[in-house]
Design a protein around this motif. Structure first.
Motif, PDB file in Angstrom:
ATOM      1  N   GLN A 197       1.010  -1.194   0.121  1.00 40.01           N
ATOM      2  CA  GLN A 197      -0.122  -0.135  -0.207  1.00 40.01           C
ATOM      3  C   GLN A 197       0.716   0.847   0.091  1.00 40.01           C
ATOM      4  O   GLN A 197       0.100   2.201  -0.923  1.00 40.01           O
ATOM      5  N   SER A 198       1.779   1.324   1.174  1.00 40.61           N
ATOM      6  CA  SER A 198       2.379   2.791   0.675  1.00 40.61           C
ATOM      7  C   SER A 198       3.663   2.916  -0.081  1.00 40.61           C
ATOM      8  O   SER A 198       4.265   3.759  -1.235  1.00 40.61           O
ATOM      9  N   GLN A 199       4.224   1.410  -0.682  1.00 41.13           N
ATOM     10  CA  GLN A 199       4.858   1.322  -2.156  1.00 41.13           C
ATOM     11  C   GLN A 199       4.353   1.722  -3.337  1.00 41.13           C
ATOM     12  O   GLN A 199       4.962   2.341  -4.341  1.00 41.13           O
ATOM     13  N   SER A 200       3.055   2.118  -3.070  1.00 39.71           N
ATOM     14  CA  SER A 200       1.940   2.110  -4.289  1.00 39.71           C
ATOM     15  C   SER A 200       2.002   3.904  -4.563  1.00 39.71           C
ATOM     16  O   SER A 200       1.514   4.584  -5.619  1.00 39.71           O
ATOM     17  N   THR A 201       2.731   4.536  -3.518  1.00 36.11           N
ATOM     18  CA  THR A 201       3.080   5.663  -3.465  1.00 36.11           C
ATOM     19  C   THR A 201       4.458   6.479  -3.228  1.00 36.11           C
ATOM     20  O   THR A 201       3.261   7.713  -2.199  1.00 36.11           O
ATOM     21  N   ALA A 202       4.981   5.647  -3.400  1.00 33.21           N
ATOM     22  CA  ALA A 202       6.053   5.754  -2.881  1.00 33.21           C
ATOM     23  C   ALA A 202       6.845   6.986  -3.622  1.00 33.21           C
ATOM     24  O   ALA A 202       7.614   7.290  -3.260  1.00 33.21           O
ATOM     25  N   GLY A 203       6.567   7.089  -4.986  1.00 37.32           N
ATOM     26  CA  GLY A 203       6.838   7.670  -6.507  1.00 37.32           C
ATOM     27  C   GLY A 203       6.000   8.753  -7.061  1.00 37.32           C
ATOM     28  O   GLY A 203       5.267   8.972  -6.461  1.00 37.32           O
TER      29      GLY A 203
ATOM     30  N   TRP B  67      -0.924  -3.422  -7.875  1.00 36.22           N
ATOM     31  CA  TRP B  67      -2.353  -4.099  -8.319  1.00 36.22           C
ATOM     32  C   TRP B  67      -2.975  -3.585  -7.568  1.00 36.22           C
ATOM     33  O   TRP B  67      -2.763  -3.846  -6.485  1.00 36.22           O
ATOM     34  N   GLY B  68      -4.557  -2.847  -7.707  1.00 39.45           N
ATOM     35  CA  GLY B  68      -5.776  -2.127  -6.723  1.00 39.45           C
ATOM     36  C   GLY B  68      -4.941  -0.115  -7.225  1.00 39.45           C
ATOM     37  O   GLY B  68      -4.796  -0.285  -7.749  1.00 39.45           O
ATOM     38  N   GLY B  69      -5.492   0.208  -5.946  1.00 39.43           N
ATOM     39  CA  GLY B  69      -5.633   1.507  -5.916  1.00 39.43           C
ATOM     40  C   GLY B  69      -4.516   1.374  -5.673  1.00 39.43           C
ATOM     41  O   GLY B  69      -4.398   0.886  -4.371  1.00 39.43           O
ATOM     42  N   ALA B  70      -3.937   2.651  -5.610  1.00 39.34           N
ATOM     43  CA  ALA B  70      -3.060   3.992  -5.012  1.00 39.34           C
ATOM     44  C   ALA B  70      -3.539   4.229  -3.929  1.00 39.34           C
ATOM     45  O   ALA B  70      -4.159   5.030  -3.862  1.00 39.34           O
ATOM     46  N   GLY B  71      -2.313   3.501  -3.340  1.00 40.75           N
ATOM     47  CA  GLY B  71      -2.616   3.853  -1.586  1.00 40.75           C
ATOM     48  C   GLY B  71      -3.030   3.046  -0.793  1.00 40.75           C
ATOM     49  O   GLY B  71      -3.468   2.501   0.289  1.00 40.75           O
ATOM     50  N   SER B  72      -3.735   1.883  -1.715  1.00 41.23           N
ATOM     51  CA  SER B  72      -4.597   0.688  -0.965  1.00 41.23           C
ATOM     52  C   SER B  72      -4.496  -0.398  -1.943  1.00 41.23           C
ATOM     53  O   SER B  72      -5.050  -1.648  -2.230  1.00 41.23           O
TER      54      SER B  72
ATOM     55  N   LYS C 243       7.326 -11.839 -15.715  1.00 41.74           N
ATOM     56  CA  LYS C 243       6.255 -12.721 -17.393  1.00 41.74           C
ATOM     57  C   LYS C 243       5.565 -11.698 -17.868  1.00 41.74           C
ATOM     58  O   LYS C 243       6.317 -10.015 -17.821  1.00 41.74           O
ATOM     59  N   SER C 244       5.250 -11.328 -18.774  1.00 39.16           N
ATOM     60  CA  SER C 244       4.683 -10.404 -19.923  1.00 39.16           C
ATOM     61  C   SER C 244       3.288 -10.307 -19.063  1.00 39.16           C
ATOM     62  O   SER C 244       2.927 -10.198 -18.018  1.00 39.16           O
ATOM     63  N   LEU C 245       3.486  -8.505 -18.463  1.00 38.13           N
ATOM     64  CA  LEU C 245       2.194  -7.127 -18.609  1.00 38.13           C
ATOM     65  C   LEU C 245       0.722  -8.212 -19.253  1.00 38.13           C
ATOM     66  O   LEU C 245      -0.255  -7.664 -18.557  1.00 38.13           O
ATOM     67  N   ASP C 246       0.740  -8.700 -20.012  1.00 37.02           N
ATOM     68  CA  ASP C 246      -0.515  -9.410 -20.435  1.00 37.02           C
ATOM     69  C   ASP C 246      -1.065 -10.337 -19.838  1.00 37.02           C
ATOM     70  O   ASP C 246      -1.684 -10.929 -19.209  1.00 37.02           O
ATOM     71  N   TYR C 247      -0.004 -11.255 -19.123  1.00 35.62           N
ATOM     72  CA  TYR C 247      -0.358 -11.933 -17.606  1.00 35.62           C
ATOM     73  C   TYR C 247      -1.093 -12.010 -16.691  1.00 35.62           C
ATOM     74  O   TYR C 247      -1.817 -12.611 -16.314  1.00 35.62           O
ATOM     75  N   ASP C 248      -0.828 -10.414 -16.303  1.00 39.21           N
ATOM     76  CA  ASP C 248      -1.637 -10.049 -14.989  1.00 39.21           C
ATOM     77  C   ASP C 248      -1.753  -8.688 -15.247  1.00 39.21           C
ATOM     78  O   ASP C 248      -0.210  -8.133 -14.434  1.00 39.21           O
ATOM     79  N   PRO C 249      -2.086  -8.045 -16.142  1.00 33.77           N
ATOM     80  CA  PRO C 249      -2.054  -6.388 -16.224  1.00 33.77           C
ATOM     81  C   PRO C 249      -2.477  -5.579 -15.260  1.00 33.77           C
ATOM     82  O   PRO C 249      -3.191  -5.996 -14.195  1.00 33.77           O
ATOM     83  N   PRO C 250      -1.163  -4.781 -14.375  1.00 38.11           N
ATOM     84  CA  PRO C 250      -1.364  -3.857 -13.767  1.00 38.11           C
ATOM     85  C   PRO C 250      -1.795  -3.207 -13.668  1.00 38.11           C
ATOM     86  O   PRO C 250      -3.155  -2.706 -14.536  1.00 38.11           O
ATOM     87  N   SER C 251      -2.665  -2.717 -12.045  1.00 41.52           N
ATOM     88  CA  SER C 251      -2.956  -1.261 -12.128  1.00 41.52           C
ATOM     89  C   SER C 251      -2.565   0.377 -12.274  1.00 41.52           C
ATOM     90  O   SER C 251      -3.105   0.738 -12.414  1.00 41.52           O
ATOM     91  N   GLY C 252      -1.323   0.561 -12.068  1.00 43.43           N
ATOM     92  CA  GLY C 252      -0.675   1.427 -12.144  1.00 43.43           C
ATOM     93  C   GLY C 252       0.472   1.742 -11.724  1.00 43.43           C
ATOM     94  O   GLY C 252       1.719   0.491 -11.831  1.00 43.43           O
ATOM     95  N   ALA C 253       0.958   2.280 -11.889  1.00 45.70           N
ATOM     96  CA  ALA C 253       3.088   2.452 -11.920  1.00 45.70           C
ATOM     97  C   ALA C 253       3.294   3.559 -11.098  1.00 45.70           C
ATOM     98  O   ALA C 253       2.454   4.949 -11.093  1.00 45.70           O
TER      99      ALA C 253
END
Length: 286
Positions: free
Chosen positions: A219-225, A241-246, A272-282
Motif C-alpha cells: 500500500q505504501s510502496q504504491s504511493t512512494a514515487g 495492483w489495486g488502488g494507489a495507497g490501497s 512475466k509479460s504485462l499481459d499475464y497480469d495487467p497492473p493497475s498503475g505505476a
C-alpha cells in the motif's frame, strides 16, 4: 411285689428257633454220615464229589457292568478328543505367533525402507537447493560487479545480463538486475530474502541495493514515487495492483513489456509479460 422279684434268674436265654433248627440239622447230618460209614464196614469209601454252583449274574448286574464299561470308554474318547484339541490349539497358537512376528518384521523393514527413501530424497533436494543457491550467488556477484561498473560509467546494462531491460541504466539497471536474479526463488508471506520473498519484500530489497529505502508494504510502496501512466513505463518503475495507497500487490517493470514479481506460493518469483497480469498503475522512484 413278689419276694422273688429281685432274685436274678439263672435260666439260660432262649435261642431263636432258626438257630436251634440250624444246629439240629448240622448235628443230624453229622450223625447220619457216621452211621452210614459204620454200616458200610470196612468197604473202601468212594470219594465224594461236591459241585459248587457259582452265583448267576443277574440281568440287572450285567446291565450295570455294561454301562460302566461304556462310560469308561466314553471318558477315554473324551480325554483323547480333548488332547487332540489341545494339541491343535497349541499348534495354531504357535503358527499365529510366528505369523505375527513375521508381519512385525516386514512392517519394520518397510518402515525403515520408507525412512531411508525419504532421507535420500531430502538429501538430494537439499543438495540441489545448495547447488542452486551457489549458482545464484555466483551470478549475483557477477551482476553486482557489472552493475557497479555500469553505474560509474553511465553505460547501459548489456543484453546478456538483462535481456528484457536493455534501455535501463544507472540505478534502474541495478534494480532490474537484482529482481531478475531472484526469479525462481520461493514465495513466502512476509519473506525478505535471501531465497524467499513476498512481493513488497522483493521490491524493497531491490531498491535498497541502490540506496533507496522504500516502505515495507504494498500500500505504501504504491504511493512512494511519482505516478506514471502504463503507456509511459521505464525499467525500474514500480507496478502495483489495486488502488494507489490501497494496493494488494507490487512488482518491478524490467522493460520489453515484462515485469518481475513474487506472485504467490505456487509460482514463486517469476518474470512475466504485462499481459499475464495487467497492473493497475505505476510509480517512478528513480
Amino acid at each position: 411285689m413278689s419276694h422273688t422279684a429281685l432274685i436274678p434268674s439263672h435260666r439260660k436265654p432262649r435261642q431263636s428257633a432258626s438257630k436251634t433248627a440250624l444246629r439240629a440239622g448240622v448235628a443230624g447230618g453229622v450223625l447220619s454220615t457216621i452211621a452210614v460209614a459204620g454200616a458200610a464196614g470196612p468197604a473202601q469209601a468212594e470219594p465224594v464229589t461236591q459241585t459248587i454252583e457259582m452265583p448267576t449274574i443277574t440281568a440287572g448286574l450285567s446291565t450295570t457292568v455294561a454301562a460302566s464299561a461304556e462310560a469308561t470308554q466314553q471318558v477315554a474318547l473324551d480325554l483323547e478328543t480333548q488332547a487332540n484339541q489341545d494339541a491343535a490349539a497349541a499348534t495354531a497358537a504357535k503358527a499365529a505367533k510366528k505369523a505375527k512376528a513375521e508381519a512385525v518384521r516386514k512392517a519394520e523393514a518397510k518402515k525403515k525402507a520408507e525412512a531411508a527413501a525419504k532421507a535420500e530424497a531430502k538429501a538430494k533436494a537439499e543438495a540441489a537447493e545448495r547447488a542452486s543457491r551457489a549458482s545464484r550467488s555466483t551470478e549475483r556477484t557477477t551482476l553486482s560487479a557489472s552493475s557497479g561498473s555500469s553505474s560509474s560509467s553511465g553505460s547501459s546494462v548489456s543484453t546478456a545480463s538483462a535481456p528484457a531491460s536493455s534501455s535501463a541504466s544507472g540505478s534502474a539497471a541495478s534494480v532490474v538486475s537484482f529482481v531478475q536474479m531472484q526469479v525462481g526463488d520461493a514465495y513466502v508471506s512476509g519473506g525478505t530474502g535471501p531465497n524467499s520473498w513476498d512481493c513488497s519484500g522483493l521490491v524493497q530489497a531491490a531498491f535498497r541495493t541502490v540506496g533507496v529505502d522504500l516502505p515495507r508494504v504494498s500500500q505504501s510502496q504504491s504511493t512512494a514515487g511519482t505516478q506514471v501512466g502504463l503507456g509511459n513505463l521505464q525499467p525500474g518503475d514500480i507496478l502495483y495492483w489495486g488502488g494507489a495507497g490501497s494496493a494488494y500487490h507490487v512488482g518491478v517493470y524490467v522493460g520489453g513489456g515484462q515485469f518481475v514479481g513474487a506472485q504467490n506460493s505456487s509460482t514463486g518469483v517469476v518474470q512475466k509479460s504485462l499481459d499475464y497480469d495487467p497492473p493497475s498503475g505505476a510509480v517512478r522512484v528513480l
